[in-house]
Design a protein around this motif. Structure first.
Motif, short mmCIF file in Angstrom:
data_model
loop_
_atom_site.label_atom_id
_atom_site.label_comp_id
_atom_site.label_asym_id
_atom_site.label_seq_id
_atom_site.Cartn_x
_atom_site.Cartn_y
_atom_site.Cartn_z
N SER A 65 0.85 -1.19 0.00
CA SER A 65 0.00 0.00 0.00
C SER A 65 0.89 1.24 0.00
O SER A 65 2.01 1.21 0.51
N VAL A 66 0.36 2.31 -0.55
CA VAL A 66 1.11 3.57 -0.60
C VAL A 66 0.77 4.40 0.64
O VAL A 66 -0.40 4.50 1.03
N VAL A 67 1.81 4.96 1.24
CA VAL A 67 1.66 5.87 2.37
C VAL A 67 2.20 7.23 1.95
O VAL A 67 3.29 7.33 1.38
N PHE A 68 1.41 8.25 2.19
CA PHE A 68 1.76 9.63 1.88
C PHE A 68 1.82 10.37 3.22
O PHE A 68 0.84 10.35 3.97
N SER A 69 2.96 10.94 3.52
CA SER A 69 3.15 11.57 4.83
C SER A 69 3.77 12.94 4.66
O SER A 69 4.46 13.20 3.68
N TRP A 70 3.51 13.80 5.63
CA TRP A 70 4.22 15.06 5.65
C TRP A 70 4.37 15.56 7.07
O TRP A 70 3.62 15.20 7.96
N ILE A 71 5.43 16.35 7.23
CA ILE A 71 5.73 16.98 8.51
C ILE A 71 5.71 18.48 8.28
O ILE A 71 6.38 18.98 7.37
N GLU A 72 4.95 19.19 9.08
CA GLU A 72 4.93 20.65 9.02
C GLU A 72 5.89 21.19 10.08
O GLU A 72 5.87 20.76 11.23
N TRP A 73 6.71 22.14 9.66
CA TRP A 73 7.66 22.81 10.55
C TRP A 73 7.33 24.29 10.58
O TRP A 73 6.80 24.82 9.61
N PRO A 74 7.66 24.99 11.66
CA PRO A 74 7.37 26.42 11.69
C PRO A 74 8.22 27.21 10.69
O PRO A 74 7.80 28.26 10.21
N ASP A 75 9.41 26.68 10.36
CA ASP A 75 10.30 27.35 9.41
C ASP A 75 11.39 26.37 9.00
O ASP A 75 11.55 25.30 9.59
N LYS A 76 12.14 26.73 7.98
CA LYS A 76 13.19 25.84 7.46
C LYS A 76 14.33 25.69 8.46
O LYS A 76 14.93 24.62 8.57
N ALA A 77 14.63 26.72 9.23
CA ALA A 77 15.71 26.64 10.20
C ALA A 77 15.43 25.57 11.26
O ALA A 77 16.33 24.79 11.61
N THR A 78 14.19 25.49 11.74
CA THR A 78 13.82 24.46 12.72
C THR A 78 13.93 23.09 12.09
O THR A 78 14.46 22.15 12.69
N ARG A 79 13.46 22.96 10.87
CA ARG A 79 13.55 21.68 10.15
C ARG A 79 15.00 21.28 9.94
O ARG A 79 15.39 20.14 10.17
N ASP A 80 15.84 22.22 9.50
CA ASP A 80 17.25 21.91 9.26
C ASP A 80 17.96 21.47 10.53
O ASP A 80 18.76 20.53 10.51
N ALA A 81 17.65 22.10 11.65
CA ALA A 81 18.24 21.70 12.93
C ALA A 81 17.80 20.29 13.30
O ALA A 81 18.60 19.47 13.76
#
Length: 121
Positions: A65-81
């Motif tokens: 089965s296919v799973v589609f996921s996403w993560i929301e971050w407040p900004d790219k800096a938080t995601r990069d850290a």
């Protein structure tokens, strides 16, 4: 503005609960690292396309089965850290250690990337 990490994976259909359990253990780590929301979505209406489609994109077999996921971050800096931590230190957290929380899918066929929203309603 927010930042989004998106993922598409093929998971053996028989591993549905194992996937849910895996995500339930691992996803809180992303929240602790600053993510604002996480969606793990199991296929429901994923049609075959004439040129390409989700199933072909991850080379899903009839038993997957296919799973589609996403993560929301407040900004790219938080995601990069958070991603830097994932690359350097995450194995110190048993929730992220594949020996303790194994991935119930073939991660080599995962499609992922980071995205800057351009329209948000």
């Amino acid at each position: 503005m927010s930042y989004i990490d998106g993922f598409v994976i093929a998971v053996p259909t028989a591993n549905r609960q194992a996937f849910i359990d895996h995500a339930a253990r691992a996803d809180p780590v992303f929240i602790e690292k600053g993510a604002t929301r996480i969606f793990e979505c199991w296929e429901d209406d994923v049609p075959d396309g004439k040129v390409t489609d989700f199933r072909r994109a991850v080379q899903a077999t009839p038993e997957e089965s296919v799973v589609f996921s996403w993560i929301e971050w407040p900004d790219k800096a938080t995601r990069d850290a958070a991603m830097a931590w994932m690359m350097d230190e995450s194995m110190s957290d048993p929730r992220m250690d594949p020996a303790v929380n194994p991935m119930p899918f073939d991660a080599k066929r995962m499609i992922f990337g980071g995205f800057t929203p351009v329209v948000v309603l």
